[in-house]
Design a protein around this motif. Structure first.
Motif, PDB file in Angstrom:
ATOM      1  N   GLY A  13      42.315  39.663  46.663  1.00  0.00           N
ATOM      2  CA  GLY A  13      41.091  39.974  45.939  1.00  0.00           C
ATOM      3  C   GLY A  13      40.894  41.464  45.792  1.00  0.00           C
ATOM      4  N   ILE A  14      40.466  41.866  44.604  1.00  0.00           N
ATOM      5  CA  ILE A  14      40.104  43.262  44.351  1.00  0.00           C
ATOM      6  C   ILE A  14      38.586  43.321  44.253  1.00  0.00           C
ATOM      7  CG2 ILE A  14      40.171  45.151  42.696  1.00  0.00           C
ATOM      8  CD1 ILE A  14      42.917  44.518  42.017  1.00  0.00           C
ATOM      9  N   TYR A  15      38.020  44.327  44.896  1.00  0.00           N
ATOM     10  CA  TYR A  15      36.562  44.497  44.957  1.00  0.00           C
ATOM     11  C   TYR A  15      36.175  45.868  44.425  1.00  0.00           C
ATOM     12  CZ  TYR A  15      37.066  40.668  48.291  1.00  0.00           C
ATOM     13  OH  TYR A  15      37.380  39.475  48.886  1.00  0.00           O
ATOM     14  N   ARG A  16      34.996  45.945  43.840  1.00  0.00           N
ATOM     15  CA  ARG A  16      34.396  47.208  43.424  1.00  0.00           C
ATOM     16  C   ARG A  16      33.214  47.483  44.344  1.00  0.00           C
ATOM     17  NH1 ARG A  16      32.924  45.314  37.616  1.00  0.00           N
ATOM     18  NH2 ARG A  16      32.196  43.684  38.997  1.00  0.00           N
TER      19      ARG A  16
ATOM     20  N   PHE B 231      36.163  36.623  51.209  1.00  0.00           N
ATOM     21  CA  PHE B 231      37.368  36.211  50.499  1.00  0.00           C
ATOM     22  C   PHE B 231      37.091  35.314  49.299  1.00  0.00           C
ATOM     23  CE2 PHE B 231      39.292  37.736  54.393  1.00  0.00           C
ATOM     24  CZ  PHE B 231      40.375  38.433  53.885  1.00  0.00           C
ATOM     25  N   ASP B 232      35.819  35.081  48.993  1.00  0.00           N
ATOM     26  CA  ASP B 232      35.493  34.313  47.793  1.00  0.00           C
ATOM     27  C   ASP B 232      34.485  35.052  46.915  1.00  0.00           C
ATOM     28  OD1 ASP B 232      33.397  34.117  49.544  1.00  0.00           O
ATOM     29  OD2 ASP B 232      33.092  31.981  49.275  1.00  0.00           O
ATOM     30  N   LYS B 233      34.261  36.346  47.171  1.00  0.00           N
ATOM     31  CA  LYS B 233      33.263  37.133  46.421  1.00  0.00           C
ATOM     32  C   LYS B 233      33.889  38.387  45.809  1.00  0.00           C
ATOM     33  CE  LYS B 233      29.899  34.657  48.277  1.00  0.00           C
ATOM     34  NZ  LYS B 233      28.617  34.455  48.581  1.00  0.00           N
ATOM     35  N   TYR B 234      35.071  38.275  45.315  1.00  0.00           N
ATOM     36  CA  TYR B 234      35.848  39.376  44.761  1.00  0.00           C
ATOM     37  C   TYR B 234      35.446  39.665  43.313  1.00  0.00           C
ATOM     38  CZ  TYR B 234      37.864  34.935  43.646  1.00  0.00           C
ATOM     39  OH  TYR B 234      38.010  33.634  43.271  1.00  0.00           O
ATOM     40  N   TRP B 235      35.934  40.779  42.792  1.00  0.00           N
ATOM     41  CA  TRP B 235      35.772  41.110  41.378  1.00  0.00           C
ATOM     42  C   TRP B 235      36.851  40.394  40.577  1.00  0.00           C
ATOM     43  CZ3 TRP B 235      38.788  45.210  38.716  1.00  0.00           C
ATOM     44  CH2 TRP B 235      38.371  45.392  37.399  1.00  0.00           C
ATOM     45  N   ARG B 236      38.100  40.518  41.025  1.00  0.00           N
ATOM     46  CA  ARG B 236      39.240  39.817  40.428  1.00  0.00           C
ATOM     47  C   ARG B 236      40.119  39.317  41.563  1.00  0.00           C
ATOM     48  NH1 ARG B 236      40.807  43.758  35.500  1.00  0.00           N
ATOM     49  NH2 ARG B 236      39.021  43.236  34.232  1.00  0.00           N
ATOM     50  N   ASN B 237      40.838  38.226  41.301  1.00  0.00           N
ATOM     51  CA  ASN B 237      41.721  37.718  42.346  1.00  0.00           C
ATOM     52  C   ASN B 237      42.950  37.057  41.746  1.00  0.00           C
ATOM     53  OD1 ASN B 237      40.536  35.224  41.425  1.00  0.00           O
ATOM     54  ND2 ASN B 237      41.210  34.342  43.352  1.00  0.00           N
ATOM     55  N   ILE B 238      43.888  36.781  42.632  1.00  0.00           N
ATOM     56  CA  ILE B 238      45.099  36.062  42.262  1.00  0.00           C
ATOM     57  C   ILE B 238      45.565  35.283  43.484  1.00  0.00           C
ATOM     58  CG2 ILE B 238      46.673  37.950  42.851  1.00  0.00           C
ATOM     59  CD1 ILE B 238      48.327  37.149  40.364  1.00  0.00           C
TER      60      ILE B 238
END
Length: 146
Positions: free
Chosen positions: A47-50, A58-65
Protein backbone atom coordinates in the motif's frame (compact mmCIF):
# COMPACT_ATOMS: atom_id res chain seq x y z
CA UNK A 1 -15.41 31.95 -40.24
CA UNK A 2 -14.22 33.61 -37.02
CA UNK A 3 -17.07 32.02 -35.06
CA UNK A 4 -15.94 28.56 -36.18
CA UNK A 5 -12.39 29.26 -34.99
CA UNK A 6 -13.76 30.45 -31.65
CA UNK A 7 -15.98 27.37 -31.26
CA UNK A 8 -13.10 25.08 -32.21
CA UNK A 9 -10.78 26.70 -29.64
CA UNK A 10 -13.52 26.48 -27.02
CA UNK A 11 -13.97 22.78 -27.77
CA UNK A 12 -10.20 22.18 -27.51
CA UNK A 13 -10.16 23.98 -24.16
CA UNK A 14 -12.94 21.82 -22.69
CA UNK A 15 -11.38 18.61 -23.98
CA UNK A 16 -7.96 19.58 -22.57
CA UNK A 17 -9.12 20.84 -19.17
CA UNK A 18 -12.22 18.70 -18.85
CA UNK A 19 -15.82 19.75 -18.37
CA UNK A 20 -15.40 19.83 -14.58
CA UNK A 21 -12.23 21.92 -14.63
CA UNK A 22 -9.94 19.04 -13.68
CA UNK A 23 -6.31 19.31 -14.64
CA UNK A 24 -4.11 16.43 -15.65
CA UNK A 25 -1.29 15.61 -13.20
CA UNK A 26 1.87 14.10 -14.67
CA UNK A 27 2.87 10.80 -13.12
CA UNK A 28 6.02 8.75 -13.24
CA UNK A 29 6.84 5.21 -12.29
CA UNK A 30 7.79 4.46 -8.68
CA UNK A 31 9.48 1.07 -8.38
CA UNK A 32 9.49 -0.77 -5.05
CA UNK A 33 11.89 -3.68 -4.56
CA UNK A 34 10.77 -5.99 -1.74
CA UNK A 35 13.38 -8.34 -0.26
CA UNK A 36 13.65 -10.99 2.48
CA UNK A 37 10.64 -12.96 1.23
CA UNK A 38 10.70 -16.34 2.96
CA UNK A 39 7.61 -18.10 1.53
CA UNK A 40 6.43 -18.40 -2.06
CA UNK A 41 2.91 -18.77 -3.42
CA UNK A 42 1.61 -16.31 -0.82
CA UNK A 43 0.29 -12.77 -1.31
CA UNK A 44 2.11 -9.51 -0.60
CA UNK A 45 -0.15 -6.54 0.08
CA UNK A 46 1.64 -3.32 -0.88
CA UNK A 47 0.00 0.00 0.00
CA UNK A 48 1.07 3.53 -0.81
CA UNK A 49 -0.10 6.29 1.53
CA UNK A 50 -0.15 10.08 1.35
CA UNK A 51 -0.12 12.48 4.28
CA UNK A 52 -3.58 12.39 5.82
CA UNK A 53 -4.26 8.74 4.90
CA UNK A 54 -4.68 6.26 7.74
CA UNK A 55 -1.08 5.02 7.67
CA UNK A 56 -0.18 2.20 8.32
CA UNK A 57 -3.65 0.58 8.32
CA UNK A 58 -3.32 -2.18 5.75
CA UNK A 59 -6.77 -1.49 4.33
CA UNK A 60 -6.73 2.36 4.32
CA UNK A 61 -4.15 3.07 1.63
CA UNK A 62 -4.21 5.58 -1.22
CA UNK A 63 -3.24 2.95 -3.82
CA UNK A 64 -2.43 -0.72 -3.46
CA UNK A 65 -1.47 -3.87 -5.27
CA UNK A 66 -1.56 -7.57 -4.39
CA UNK A 67 1.42 -9.58 -5.59
CA UNK A 68 1.85 -13.37 -5.45
CA UNK A 69 5.36 -14.26 -4.28
CA UNK A 70 7.62 -16.45 -6.40
CA UNK A 71 11.11 -15.81 -5.07
CA UNK A 72 13.14 -14.12 -2.37
CA UNK A 73 12.36 -10.69 -3.84
CA UNK A 74 9.63 -9.02 -5.85
CA UNK A 75 9.36 -5.75 -7.73
CA UNK A 76 6.15 -3.70 -7.92
CA UNK A 77 5.48 -0.46 -9.74
CA UNK A 78 3.04 2.39 -9.25
CA UNK A 79 2.33 5.47 -11.35
CA UNK A 80 2.39 8.42 -8.94
CA UNK A 81 2.79 12.20 -9.13
CA UNK A 82 5.56 14.08 -7.35
CA UNK A 83 4.90 14.18 -3.61
CA UNK A 84 5.50 12.65 -0.20
CA UNK A 85 4.49 9.04 0.35
CA UNK A 86 4.92 6.14 2.76
CA UNK A 87 4.68 2.44 1.94
CA UNK A 88 3.43 -0.42 4.11
CA UNK A 89 3.71 -4.07 3.10
CA UNK A 90 2.29 -7.22 4.64
CA UNK A 91 2.94 -10.82 3.60
CA UNK A 92 -0.24 -12.82 4.09
CA UNK A 93 1.09 -16.28 4.93
CA UNK A 94 -2.21 -17.91 5.90
CA UNK A 95 -4.34 -16.42 3.10
CA UNK A 96 -6.91 -14.70 5.32
CA UNK A 97 -6.49 -11.28 3.65
CA UNK A 98 -5.20 -9.44 6.71
CA UNK A 99 -2.09 -8.88 8.79
CA UNK A 100 -2.39 -11.15 11.82
CA UNK A 101 -1.10 -9.80 15.14
CA UNK A 102 -0.24 -11.30 18.52
CA UNK A 103 -1.80 -10.38 21.88
CA UNK A 104 0.39 -7.27 22.11
CA UNK A 105 -0.51 -6.06 18.59
CA UNK A 106 2.82 -6.98 16.99
CA UNK A 107 2.50 -8.61 13.55
CA UNK A 108 2.77 -12.40 13.40
CA UNK A 109 3.36 -12.29 9.65
CA UNK A 110 6.20 -10.57 7.76
CA UNK A 111 5.77 -6.84 7.13
CA UNK A 112 7.80 -3.83 6.07
CA UNK A 113 7.75 -0.06 5.72
CA UNK A 114 9.44 2.52 3.54
CA UNK A 115 12.76 3.76 4.92
CA UNK A 116 13.01 0.20 6.31
CA UNK A 117 11.56 1.59 9.51
CA UNK A 118 11.47 -1.00 12.31
CA UNK A 119 8.80 -0.29 14.92
CA UNK A 120 9.71 -0.77 18.56
CA UNK A 121 6.65 -0.46 20.80
CA UNK A 122 4.00 0.96 18.48
CA UNK A 123 3.08 1.33 14.83
CA UNK A 124 5.12 3.88 12.90
CA UNK A 125 3.77 7.28 11.96
CA UNK A 126 3.61 8.60 8.42
CA UNK A 127 6.57 10.88 9.17
CA UNK A 128 8.68 7.87 10.28
CA UNK A 129 8.30 6.25 6.87
CA UNK A 130 7.72 9.13 4.46
CA UNK A 131 9.91 9.78 1.46
CA UNK A 132 9.79 12.36 -1.29
CA UNK A 133 9.16 11.08 -4.78
CA UNK A 134 10.48 13.62 -7.26
CA UNK A 135 11.05 11.40 -10.30
CA UNK A 136 14.81 11.36 -9.70
CA UNK A 137 14.59 8.74 -6.95
CA UNK A 138 12.33 6.32 -8.77
CA UNK A 139 13.27 3.13 -6.87
CA UNK A 140 13.05 2.30 -3.18
CA UNK A 141 13.88 -0.97 -1.41
CA UNK A 142 12.02 -2.47 1.53
CA UNK A 143 13.25 -5.46 3.49
CA UNK A 144 10.48 -7.48 5.13
CA UNK A 145 10.67 -7.98 8.89
CA UNK A 146 9.74 -11.45 10.10
Amino acid sequence: MQIFKFLFLLLVFFVTVGAEGQTVVATKKLTIKITNIKENNKILYVGIYRAGDDFPAFDKYWRNIKVPTSGSSEIVEFEVPVGEYAVAISHDLNGNGKLDKNLFGYPKEPFGFSNNFKPKLSSPSFSDCKFTFNHANSTISIKLID
